[in-house]
Design a protein around this motif. Sequence first.
Motif, PDB file in Angstrom:
ATOM      1  N   LEU A   1      29.335  91.031   6.351  1.00 33.44           N
ATOM      2  CA  LEU A   1      29.498  89.890   5.595  1.00 33.44           C
ATOM      3  C   LEU A   1      27.925  89.288   5.272  1.00 33.44           C
ATOM      4  O   LEU A   1      27.891  88.893   4.005  1.00 33.44           O
ATOM      5  CB  LEU A   1      30.281  88.979   6.208  1.00 33.44           C
ATOM      6  N   VAL A   2      27.339  89.193   6.204  1.00 34.44           N
ATOM      7  CA  VAL A   2      25.783  88.495   6.097  1.00 34.44           C
ATOM      8  C   VAL A   2      24.965  89.570   5.080  1.00 34.44           C
ATOM      9  O   VAL A   2      24.234  89.051   4.305  1.00 34.44           O
ATOM     10  CB  VAL A   2      25.125  88.498   7.468  1.00 34.44           C
ATOM     11  N   ALA A   3      25.118  90.893   5.212  1.00 34.43           N
ATOM     12  CA  ALA A   3      24.436  91.890   4.493  1.00 34.43           C
ATOM     13  C   ALA A   3      25.006  91.702   2.941  1.00 34.43           C
ATOM     14  O   ALA A   3      24.052  91.663   2.096  1.00 34.43           O
ATOM     15  CB  ALA A   3      24.714  93.188   5.001  1.00 34.43           C
ATOM     16  N   ILE A   4      26.222  91.420   2.889  1.00 40.78           N
ATOM     17  CA  ILE A   4      26.457  91.324   1.488  1.00 40.78           C
ATOM     18  C   ILE A   4      26.256  90.084   0.744  1.00 40.78           C
ATOM     19  O   ILE A   4      25.779  90.210  -0.358  1.00 40.78           O
ATOM     20  CB  ILE A   4      28.446  91.636   1.460  1.00 40.78           C
ATOM     21  N   SER A   5      26.139  88.829   1.648  1.00 41.42           N
ATOM     22  CA  SER A   5      25.800  87.768   0.965  1.00 41.42           C
ATOM     23  C   SER A   5      24.339  87.787   0.577  1.00 41.42           C
ATOM     24  O   SER A   5      23.998  87.090  -0.342  1.00 41.42           O
ATOM     25  CB  SER A   5      25.989  86.630   2.311  1.00 41.42           C
ATOM     26  N   LEU A   6      23.617  88.576   1.471  1.00 43.94           N
ATOM     27  CA  LEU A   6      22.209  88.923   0.937  1.00 43.94           C
ATOM     28  C   LEU A   6      21.979  89.664  -0.393  1.00 43.94           C
ATOM     29  O   LEU A   6      20.920  89.309  -0.732  1.00 43.94           O
ATOM     30  CB  LEU A   6      21.273  89.264   2.086  1.00 43.94           C
TER      31      LEU A   6
ATOM     32  N   THR B   1      22.526  81.600   4.531  1.00 37.37           N
ATOM     33  CA  THR B   1      23.663  82.615   5.225  1.00 37.37           C
ATOM     34  C   THR B   1      23.636  82.111   6.792  1.00 37.37           C
ATOM     35  O   THR B   1      24.698  82.074   7.450  1.00 37.37           O
ATOM     36  CB  THR B   1      23.336  84.055   5.058  1.00 37.37           C
ATOM     37  N   LEU B   2      22.345  82.143   7.507  1.00 41.77           N
ATOM     38  CA  LEU B   2      22.390  81.787   8.839  1.00 41.77           C
ATOM     39  C   LEU B   2      23.039  80.519   9.321  1.00 41.77           C
ATOM     40  O   LEU B   2      23.640  80.225  10.391  1.00 41.77           O
ATOM     41  CB  LEU B   2      20.985  81.837   9.365  1.00 41.77           C
ATOM     42  N   VAL B   3      22.540  79.434   8.280  1.00 42.85           N
ATOM     43  CA  VAL B   3      23.268  78.132   8.535  1.00 42.85           C
ATOM     44  C   VAL B   3      24.846  78.169   8.471  1.00 42.85           C
ATOM     45  O   VAL B   3      25.514  77.469   9.331  1.00 42.85           O
ATOM     46  CB  VAL B   3      22.698  77.137   7.557  1.00 42.85           C
ATOM     47  N   ALA B   4      25.306  78.959   7.402  1.00 40.92           N
ATOM     48  CA  ALA B   4      26.834  78.806   7.380  1.00 40.92           C
ATOM     49  C   ALA B   4      27.212  79.636   8.421  1.00 40.92           C
ATOM     50  O   ALA B   4      28.696  78.916   8.989  1.00 40.92           O
ATOM     51  CB  ALA B   4      27.155  79.626   5.728  1.00 40.92           C
ATOM     52  N   ALA B   5      26.646  80.563   9.011  1.00 38.23           N
ATOM     53  CA  ALA B   5      27.385  81.235  10.269  1.00 38.23           C
ATOM     54  C   ALA B   5      27.492  80.272  11.655  1.00 38.23           C
ATOM     55  O   ALA B   5      28.264  80.200  11.942  1.00 38.23           O
ATOM     56  CB  ALA B   5      26.786  82.543  10.296  1.00 38.23           C
ATOM     57  N   LEU B   6      26.162  79.518  11.676  1.00 39.52           N
ATOM     58  CA  LEU B   6      25.985  78.779  12.732  1.00 39.52           C
ATOM     59  C   LEU B   6      26.913  77.651  12.423  1.00 39.52           C
ATOM     60  O   LEU B   6      27.461  77.008  13.577  1.00 39.52           O
ATOM     61  CB  LEU B   6      24.730  78.365  12.774  1.00 39.52           C
ATOM     62  N   VAL B   7      27.052  77.084  11.520  1.00 38.77           N
ATOM     63  CA  VAL B   7      27.905  75.993  11.221  1.00 38.77           C
ATOM     64  C   VAL B   7      29.362  76.340  11.781  1.00 38.77           C
ATOM     65  O   VAL B   7      30.158  75.395  12.325  1.00 38.77           O
ATOM     66  CB  VAL B   7      27.772  75.176  10.148  1.00 38.77           C
TER      67      VAL B   7
ATOM     68  N   ALA C   1      34.415  81.227  17.699  1.00 34.43           N
ATOM     69  CA  ALA C   1      33.333  81.017  17.381  1.00 34.43           C
ATOM     70  C   ALA C   1      33.039  82.055  16.081  1.00 34.43           C
ATOM     71  O   ALA C   1      32.468  81.708  14.988  1.00 34.43           O
ATOM     72  CB  ALA C   1      31.986  81.050  18.295  1.00 34.43           C
ATOM     73  N   VAL C   2      33.347  83.264  16.169  1.00 34.75           N
ATOM     74  CA  VAL C   2      33.101  84.487  15.402  1.00 34.75           C
ATOM     75  C   VAL C   2      33.822  84.325  14.163  1.00 34.75           C
ATOM     76  O   VAL C   2      33.431  84.425  13.033  1.00 34.75           O
ATOM     77  CB  VAL C   2      33.119  85.842  16.177  1.00 34.75           C
ATOM     78  N   VAL C   3      35.123  84.015  14.359  1.00 36.54           N
ATOM     79  CA  VAL C   3      36.017  83.666  13.357  1.00 36.54           C
ATOM     80  C   VAL C   3      35.569  82.492  12.452  1.00 36.54           C
ATOM     81  O   VAL C   3      35.694  82.804  11.388  1.00 36.54           O
ATOM     82  CB  VAL C   3      37.422  83.420  13.565  1.00 36.54           C
ATOM     83  N   GLY C   4      35.104  81.448  13.135  1.00 33.84           N
ATOM     84  CA  GLY C   4      34.746  80.455  12.260  1.00 33.84           C
ATOM     85  C   GLY C   4      33.505  80.748  11.601  1.00 33.84           C
ATOM     86  O   GLY C   4      33.089  80.346  10.541  1.00 33.84           O
ATOM     87  N   ALA C   5      32.517  81.382  12.125  1.00 33.64           N
ATOM     88  CA  ALA C   5      31.385  81.915  11.256  1.00 33.64           C
ATOM     89  C   ALA C   5      31.519  82.869  10.115  1.00 33.64           C
ATOM     90  O   ALA C   5      31.131  82.643   9.128  1.00 33.64           O
ATOM     91  CB  ALA C   5      30.511  82.670  12.255  1.00 33.64           C
ATOM     92  N   PHE C   6      32.635  83.609  10.265  1.00 37.11           N
ATOM     93  CA  PHE C   6      33.073  84.417   9.119  1.00 37.11           C
ATOM     94  C   PHE C   6      33.761  83.627   8.151  1.00 37.11           C
ATOM     95  O   PHE C   6      33.461  83.736   6.921  1.00 37.11           O
ATOM     96  CB  PHE C   6      34.019  85.271   9.800  1.00 37.11           C
ATOM     97  N   VAL C   7      34.560  82.722   8.350  1.00 37.17           N
ATOM     98  CA  VAL C   7      35.127  81.737   7.543  1.00 37.17           C
ATOM     99  C   VAL C   7      34.251  80.834   6.773  1.00 37.17           C
ATOM    100  O   VAL C   7      34.162  80.950   5.412  1.00 37.17           O
ATOM    101  CB  VAL C   7      36.155  80.732   8.239  1.00 37.17           C
ATOM    102  N   VAL C   8      33.318  80.308   7.283  1.00 36.06           N
ATOM    103  CA  VAL C   8      32.207  79.463   6.655  1.00 36.06           C
ATOM    104  C   VAL C   8      31.497  80.433   5.624  1.00 36.06           C
ATOM    105  O   VAL C   8      30.832  80.161   4.492  1.00 36.06           O
ATOM    106  CB  VAL C   8      31.456  78.589   7.443  1.00 36.06           C
ATOM    107  N   THR C   9      30.740  81.527   6.131  1.00 36.55           N
ATOM    108  CA  THR C   9      29.778  82.356   5.665  1.00 36.55           C
ATOM    109  C   THR C   9      30.870  82.740   4.228  1.00 36.55           C
ATOM    110  O   THR C   9      30.203  83.182   3.181  1.00 36.55           O
ATOM    111  CB  THR C   9      29.439  83.457   6.432  1.00 36.55           C
ATOM    112  N   LEU C  10      32.008  83.412   4.502  1.00 35.28           N
ATOM    113  CA  LEU C  10      32.732  83.736   3.297  1.00 35.28           C
ATOM    114  C   LEU C  10      33.078  82.624   2.541  1.00 35.28           C
ATOM    115  O   LEU C  10      33.089  82.878   1.170  1.00 35.28           O
ATOM    116  CB  LEU C  10      34.370  84.368   3.704  1.00 35.28           C
ATOM    117  N   ALA C  11      33.382  81.302   2.637  1.00 39.23           N
ATOM    118  CA  ALA C  11      33.708  80.178   1.947  1.00 39.23           C
ATOM    119  C   ALA C  11      32.234  80.007   0.943  1.00 39.23           C
ATOM    120  O   ALA C  11      32.445  79.570  -0.181  1.00 39.23           O
ATOM    121  CB  ALA C  11      34.046  79.240   2.715  1.00 39.23           C
ATOM    122  N   ASP C  12      31.313  79.932   1.881  1.00 33.59           N
ATOM    123  CA  ASP C  12      30.003  79.928   1.202  1.00 33.59           C
ATOM    124  C   ASP C  12      29.814  80.829   0.023  1.00 33.59           C
ATOM    125  O   ASP C  12      29.091  80.777  -1.045  1.00 33.59           O
ATOM    126  CB  ASP C  12      28.741  79.792   2.002  1.00 33.59           C
ATOM    127  N   LEU C  13      29.970  82.203   0.433  1.00 40.32           N
ATOM    128  CA  LEU C  13      29.893  83.388  -0.536  1.00 40.32           C
ATOM    129  C   LEU C  13      30.636  83.222  -1.685  1.00 40.32           C
ATOM    130  O   LEU C  13      29.899  83.434  -2.968  1.00 40.32           O
ATOM    131  CB  LEU C  13      29.895  84.420   0.232  1.00 40.32           C
TER     132      LEU C  13
END
Length: 355
Positions: free
Chosen positions: A41-46, A83-89, A305-317
């Motif tokens: 997901l991070v790769a796609i977001s970039l 993208t890193l901020v979205a995953a960490l948050v 934590a990984v699920v939360g990172a996925f949710v916010v990264t996907l929401a931002d994307l």
Amino acid sequence: MIDNARPVALVVRGFRERLALRLPVNALGVFAGLLVVILGLVAISLTLGSYDMNLVQVWNTLITQSESEQMSTVVWEFRFPRTLVAALVGAMLALSGASLQNVTRNGLADPSLVGISQGAGLAVVAVTVLWPDQAGPWRPWVAFGGSLIVAAVIQGLSWNRRGGSSIRFILMGIGVAAFISSITSALMTYGQIDRAMSALAWLSGSINSAGWGEVKMLFAWFVVLLPLMLMLSRSMAALQMGEVTAIGLGVPARWIRVALISVAVGFAAIATAAVGPLGFVGLIAPHAARRISRSGVGLHLLISAVVGAFVVTLADLLGRVLFAPVQIPAGLVTAIIGVPIFIVLLHRAQARSSL
């Protein structure tokens, strides 16, 4: 070593048997799979955005040199830190929600529902409207202080001679959150329009302006708070059986409860300070992690934590590409996803007479 007496698991021992972790192989596989999904997901977001790139170009930009200075700027100054901020948050909010749900034994506990995020929001809005010159550099610390004060107030209101009550903590949090939200709205209504708009942009939970400063702050707190929470995970498992049972097992229940809530507040406060309040992430992620894989408390926290990172990264994307060039804040996307899930969970809780 492999423990064959129960479902296949890895047993990790150390520190002269003072540390013993039993990690189910299935849950470890799920955790590893989720990490791979996050990386994808991070790769796609970039690659996606107003300046389209393919994966090869992104990889070359990250590892060696890009084909153009513009491409390097887009990746390193905008998309990668965002993208890193979205995953960490997302990870921090998920850990906060999982801790609150475990310690209160209530599946509806979430930092955005019990006043923690609202406390940070009120503090930042107050500074932005009343002292705009101080809002920028002091925003993270003001948000953190607001969250801690509200958490302490809720803890005090929900405490009595017999200790803390999970239901009382949730109800007090919801009441305080509603009260704080009304004060925040009043400040924005009577404040100057330019200051109110600046506060509104932050309150929407937007990751648009996130940079390397936020990445460093979030990562520093993450590596401090995560080990603390994992160290307390065994006591958290005992608290799930009730305070009386936990005390019988030798756990100082009251102090552990305060420590766990404090760590949960720390996670939520720092995440909110970085990007603003993001609702329902701490509610959704622990429930999704529990449905994805059954595991012990410690591994459940990591999967959450990984699920939360996925949710916010996907929401931002999604907010960035669905209606481009218009960008929808991630906080609005998580609210759209979270409200129906919250209603479903509330109906289930009512059916089980847990409220």
